[in-house]
Design a protein around this motif. Structure first.
Motif, PDB file in Angstrom:
ATOM      1  N   LEU A 230       0.845  -1.247  -0.137  1.00 38.73           N
ATOM      2  CA  LEU A 230       0.143   0.091  -0.214  1.00 38.73           C
ATOM      3  C   LEU A 230       0.753   1.162   0.064  1.00 38.73           C
TER       4      LEU A 230
ATOM      5  N   ARG B 161       3.121  -7.270  -7.508  1.00 41.56           N
ATOM      6  CA  ARG B 161       4.102  -7.418  -6.712  1.00 41.56           C
ATOM      7  C   ARG B 161       4.975  -8.490  -6.756  1.00 41.56           C
TER       8      ARG B 161
ATOM      9  N   ARG C 190      -7.930  -3.124  -4.780  1.00 38.20           N
ATOM     10  CA  ARG C 190      -6.613  -2.442  -5.194  1.00 38.20           C
ATOM     11  C   ARG C 190      -5.548  -3.436  -4.306  1.00 38.20           C
ATOM     12  N   SER C 191      -5.879  -3.554  -3.187  1.00 36.84           N
ATOM     13  CA  SER C 191      -4.989  -4.686  -2.650  1.00 36.84           C
ATOM     14  C   SER C 191      -4.488  -6.058  -3.250  1.00 36.84           C
TER      15      SER C 191
ATOM     16  N   VAL D 101      -4.868  -2.156  13.411  1.00 35.38           N
ATOM     17  CA  VAL D 101      -5.514  -0.872  12.838  1.00 35.38           C
ATOM     18  C   VAL D 101      -6.939  -1.193  12.882  1.00 35.38           C
TER      19      VAL D 101
ATOM     20  N   ARG E  74      -3.113  -5.275   9.816  1.00 38.08           N
ATOM     21  CA  ARG E  74      -4.610  -4.879   9.298  1.00 38.08           C
ATOM     22  C   ARG E  74      -5.490  -5.204  10.888  1.00 38.08           C
TER      23      ARG E  74
ATOM     24  N   GLU F  33      -4.831   5.660   5.472  1.00 32.27           N
ATOM     25  CA  GLU F  33      -6.184   5.648   5.546  1.00 32.27           C
ATOM     26  C   GLU F  33      -6.863   4.212   5.954  1.00 32.27           C
ATOM     27  N   LEU F  34      -5.981   3.339   5.872  1.00 35.18           N
ATOM     28  CA  LEU F  34      -6.277   1.841   6.313  1.00 35.18           C
ATOM     29  C   LEU F  34      -7.475   1.932   7.601  1.00 35.18           C
TER      30      LEU F  34
ATOM     31  N   GLU G 172      -2.289   5.320   1.424  1.00 32.93           N
ATOM     32  CA  GLU G 172      -3.282   3.968   1.646  1.00 32.93           C
ATOM     33  C   GLU G 172      -3.129   3.480   2.747  1.00 32.93           C
TER      34      GLU G 172
ATOM     35  N   ARG H  44      -2.370  -5.127  -6.322  1.00 30.45           N
ATOM     36  CA  ARG H  44      -1.121  -4.853  -6.113  1.00 30.45           C
ATOM     37  C   ARG H  44      -0.371  -6.266  -5.758  1.00 30.45           C
TER      38      ARG H  44
END
Lengths: 229, 807
Positions: free
Chosen positions: A98, B15, B7-8, B329, B326, A105-106, A102, B11
């Motif tokens: 990201l 990648r 989007r993830s 957060v 993840r 923003e998460l 991003e 990517r």
């Protein structure tokens, strides 16, 4: 804001039982900046993880904002976490896939905040952290100091009441380390409570109070000279 | 949020191009195989369903037992349709079709031999759905000498013009007036025709009274594919229930006379294509292949999904930190699962798009391979679109389910501390199990490919009991020209490359004469239905049938024509003449009144030869001498200059004044055509086999990269301690060899069982021998080791210091 009493954390494997925290009772008031220090393996990070609701204690009580959270179900803890807490790690823990924008923003995404509002808040915090010019870069394209600034930005974007920092300057050179500490100091001055684990006395200097841990016990509690009455 | 997942996922793909390539290539290969096989299956299962009334249309079939010989036919007797309409109020309508697979038609200078012409009742268009381009379905087949053509046939004779009112002429100078042009028959219609001639034309030719006869004897002569249309509220069982009374009324007198019984069989239109084989049937499909292909497509898709699962969990340590962050957060487990599902779904959709693009490119080749006529428009039918969407979604879900559940279960603080052991020990076991499963499937596919290929080789090369090489066959369709066969024989024998010329009414691959004969048994003569061939005195020698007892027909023995019969060993066994069959009596050509026209005695016994395909046992067969030239002209050449013989025969043919062009084929070719279905299946198997191995290998490639990466530190330490490269390589190879070995132990018995089921379709087949196991095991192992070699070698020759620096 935070009150623990008789916190015990025991790690068990097949053969050994390790007491990582031994009857830890602490109190942190809203707006405080507290540093936790001690040698490697003394239980600093374990304490931070429990305070951050990333881990549970084996026994004892933990009250966050006057609410007993040690026995709350995971979902409620996750909700409390994402609304009130921000985390900063030694190794930044940014998602490499990201961009800067991003990554910051998460947490807002997971809070279900609308895209306009998200954008506004991310831009605001990027400017505050002086990283707006890097918004489309990916973590690996940034210096360590810049990465940690992104991590701090990510931690503060939800406007948390408490920031938990685990050796935030551990992977940075002294110049960049100081930059990050200045940021934390500013946040604290603006009213955010901060609990920080550190090995560095220089960093601890920014705090108002230092808790010393040894073998899972609080052995000493000093009020920072700067803040002493 | 959705956009963020997408989007993830993008990517993550860009990648990790190597892993993404492996996943997309594997999934695309899996999906395209599944799509092709599904198309095949769908086409097979939807046969004849384009007819609106298909649920009410039944084909009437006949099950006869005549003098102990039990036979089942796809055909029914001519009066059966009309009698059903008369007797059973449930029958709304009926249509009869009489096949003519060899009719020569001409219009001006355009002359063609037509192979798919039927004489059909005028009711055909009210029962089956056909789209008229010209003409009117209601009266198209009402008049004598009217013909309805398909668009392609009309184009061949008349070009683009409207042919209504124009006529084509038969060899007998009968003019058939075009009364309709319909669209070509749907490729998944079991009843395909190029032209339909009105049945009243037959009545006109043989006499209306005879054609419409309802005499009992007429019910015992098979001739027509007969379809009935039931009323809306009727069911077929109502008719079956009343068949005994029907039999008594219409058929019994003759049945008693010839010691026969009849059973009605009916098949609903949509099941006709997969009806188990009946004599005289139109080309049918084989339902077991439908299930086999369905199974193969599911397994191949599963292989591709497993690749994804393995790759995703193998890389879990790389993703663990991300999951931890993840969660820290604020991400819920469900949100994180959705993210991983998003990734697998995206890959699945990308792969489906690639597979669809490939499908469009490869469809013509697939049609050629499978013998289907699938069109692009099929892809846009709602059913097919939902299958495609279904495949994409199901693949995405199966692939993503495990990684999503597994990865989302990580405890944030554990993975962020970097002490996770997940993805190593216990999950390593699961991953290995999945790899073993992939190899089980691949080894079975290899075994199947080898076995099918070996069986086909066996079918094509088995000693058949006669010489199929260098035998040319011409069909003497014109009965007037047929009389000139002896002259033709003499002319052809003048060619030094021609060894023998003969005529007969049956040749291996085309023996279809069967009738009741009366054979000598212990106490009395007994009626029995047996196969027979009429031939001239040169045929046995030409075909190199082995006479093992007695003698061949002898042109010098005038009585042979009336009094000699040669039987095969199977006939001797069946008739119980095991000691000495020579001299035993067989009466042939039994009239309805019970008298026989020929009283013959066995003069010779021929060694059993395969006159039908190797799917079937060799049945009893009788040779009689013909009194006039037979339908098949056979020319045996020395094989040195066949072209010379062909040119010569063509000239003789023309000189003798045949109306038809000289057409021929070789017997060998004739025999090979019996196995065309198997050959098509073999090609599909081979390609599916290669694809499944390809998918498994992609998985292995990814996994070997992961394993060597994971063990790079260990390898580094071992090298510092002095381990040479070959020891390191052996250590890494061992891991994969064990997996392939376990897979082989599972695949061998499972594959054997499955292949035995397939081989049971053939009365004569190969055994599943050790070489099949050896070959498939070795192939799987060597391919596996070759695939893993690149990474293994790279790991073995790596600089140890580099390796230790990692982790």
């Amino acid at each position: 804001m935070i009150k623990t009493s008789e916190l015990i954390k025991i790690f068990r494997t097949d053969e050994i039982e390790t007491t990582a925290l031994d009857r830890v009772s602490i109190e942190v008031k809203e707006g405080e900046f507290v540093a936790i220090m001690g040698p490697s393996g003394c239980g600093k990070s374990t304490l931070l993880n429990i305070l951050g609701m990333l881990d549970r204690c084996s026994s004892g009580s933990y009250q966050f904002m006057n609410e007993e959270v040690s026995s709350l179900p995971e979902k409620s803890r996750a909700n409390l976490r994402k609304q009130n807490l921000g985390y900063i790690f030694q190794n930044f823990n940014l998602i490499e896939d990201l961009s800067v924008f991003e990554n910051i923003e998460l947490p807002l995404l997971y809070l279900g905040i609308g895209s306009q509002e998200r954008k506004k808040r991310v831009i605001e915090v990027m400017e505050q952290m002086n990283i707006a010019h890097r918004r489309n870069h990916f973590p690996l394209q940034l210096s360590g100091g810049q990465q940690q600034r992104v991590a701090v930005a990510r931690a503060v974007v939800v406007k948390p009441r408490l920031i938990l920092a685990d050796e935030p300057t551990g992977n940075l050179d002294s110049a960049h380390g100081e930059e990050v500490m200045e940021l934390l100091d500013q946040l604290n001055k603006a009213g955010t409570t901060i609990i920080m684990v550190t090995h560095s006395l220089r960093d601890a200097e920014y705090s108002q109070r230092i808790l010393r841990l040894f073998d899972g016990q609080i052995i000493n509690e000093n009020i920072n000279r700067k803040f002493a009455l | 949020m959705f956009y963020s997942y997408l989007r993830s996922a993008f990517r993550s793909i860009t990648r990790n191009r190597f892993y993404a390539f492996i996943n997309i290539a594997g999934l695309s290969a899996g999906i395209i195989t599944a799509l092709f096989l599904m198309l095949y299956v769908w086409d097979e299962l939807s046969f004849d369903q384009h007819n609106n009334k298909y649920k009410r249309i039944y084909r009437i079939e006949s099950d006869f037992t005549i003098s102990g010989k039990h036979d089942r036919f796809a055909l029914a007797a001519t009066p059966m349709g009309p009698a059903f309409k008369l007797e059973f109020p449930e029958v709304e309508s009926f249509v009869r079709l009489y096949a003519d697979d060899n009719i020569r038609l001409s219009y001006e200078n355009n002359q063609f031999t037509e192979k798919r012409i039927f004489y059909a009742d005028s009711t055909l268009f009210s029962i089956f759905d056909h789209t008229f381009i010209y003409g009117n379905p209601d009266d198209a087949l009402k008049d004598i000498n009217s013909i309805v053509m398909t668009q392609s046939m009309a184009l061949k004779y008349f070009g683009d013009k409207n042919p209504i009112g124009l006529s084509v002429q038969t060899e007998q100078k009968r003019n058939l007036k075009v009364t309709g042009v319909v669209k070509d028959c749907s490729s998944n219609s079991h009843l395909k025709f190029d032209g339909l001639i009105s049945t009243v034309t037959i009545g006109n030719a043989i006499g209306t009274e005879r054609f419409n006869s309802m005499e009992p004897v007429a019910f015992w002569n098979l001739g027509a594919y007969t379809y009935i249309l039931l009323n809306e509220n009727s069911n077929i069982q109502q008719i079956h229930d009343r068949i005994p009374a029907f039999y008594t009324k219409f058929m019994e007198p003759v049945g008693k006379q010839i010691n026969a019984s009849f059973n009605l069989m009916t098949t609903r239109l949509d099941s006709t294509h997969h009806r188990e084989h009946l004599m005289g049937d139109l080309p049918t499909g084989n339902k077991s292949y439908v299930w086999i292909f369905l199974g193969v497509s599911v397994f191949i898709l599963l292989l591709a999904a497993i690749n994804y699962m393995n790759m995703a969990t193998a890389r879990s340590s790389a993703r663990a930190r991300e999951v931890g962050i993840r969660k820290v957060v604020g991400g819920h487990r469900l949100q994180i699962m959705s993210q991983f599902f998003g990734e697998s779904m995206l890959l699945s959709v990308i792969s489906t798009i690639i597979a669809l693009a490939l499908l469009f490119i490869l469809l013509p080749s697939f049609n050629q391979l499978s013998g289907k006529e699938l069109s692009y428009s099929l892809m846009f039918k709602p059913f097919m679109l939902s299958i495609i969407a279904g495949i994409a979604i199901i693949t995405g879900i199966i692939s993503g389910a495990y990684p999503a559940l597994y990865l989302s279960s990580f405890e944030p603080m554990v993975v962020l501390r970097g002490t996770t052991t997940k993805g190593r020990s216990s999950k390593g076991f699961l991953r290995k199990t999945l790899v073993v499963f992939q190899f089980v499937i691949s080894i079975i596919m290899i075994m199947a490919s080898i076995t099918v290929a070996k069986q086909i080789y066996f079918l094509q090369n088995k000693e058949l009991g006669f010489e199929k090489e260098n035998v040319m066959i011409c069909e003497l369709t014109d009965s007037t020209f047929r009389k000139k066969a002896p002259v033709m024989r003499n002319e052809l024998l003048k060619n030094p490359h021609v060894l023998e010329v003969s005529t007969s009414n049956g040749i291996p691959g085309s023996v279809n004469a069967i009738s009741v004969v009366r054979v000598e048994q212990k106490e009395k003569m007994q009626d029995m239905a047996l196969n027979w061939i009429l031939m001239d005195t040169s045929q046995v020698g030409l075909m190199k049938y082995h006479i093992i007892m007695g003698r061949d027909f002898d042109p010098r023995m005038g009585t042979d024509a009336q009094k000699a019969v040669i039987i095969n060993e199977a006939a001797a066994r069946k008739l119980g003449w095991t000691d000495n069959p020579l001299g035993k009596k067989i009466d042939f050509d039994i009239e309805l009144d019970g008298t026989a026209r020929y009283h013959t005695k066995v003069v010779g016994v021929v060694k059993d030869f395969h006159y039908v395909s190797l799917h079937n046992e060799i049945e009893p067969l009788l040779f009689f001498l013909q009194d006039r030239p037979g339908y098949y002209l056979t020319i045996k050449t020395d094989g040195i200059n066949n072209q010379n013989v062909i040119d010569h025969a063509g000239k003789v043919w023309a000189t003798l004044g045949s109306q038809n062009p000289f057409e021929f084929r070789f017997l060998e070719q004739n025999m090979l055509e019996m196995y065309s279905a198997e050959k098509k299946t073999a090609s599909i198997f081979r390609i599916s086999g290669i694809l499944s191995i390809f998918i498994a290998l992609l998985g292995l490639l990814g996994l070997s990269s992961f394993v060597t990466e994971r063990r790079s530190r260990e390898i580094g330490i071992r090298k510092i301690m002095g381990a040479p490269n070959n020891i390191i390589m052996r250590m890494l190879y061992r891991e994969f060899t064990v997996l392939v070995a376990i897979a082989f132990l599972i695949a061998a018995p499972a594959g054997t069982w499955l292949l035995q089921q397939w081989l049971a379709n053939f009365a004569f087949h190969i055994p599943i021998s050790w070489d099949i196991y050896l070959l498939s095991g070795m192939l799987a192992l060597s391919i596996a080791l070759l695939t893993t070699s690149w990474h293994t070698w790279k790991a073995a020759v790596s600089i140890p210091a580099e390796a230790i620096k990692y982790e």
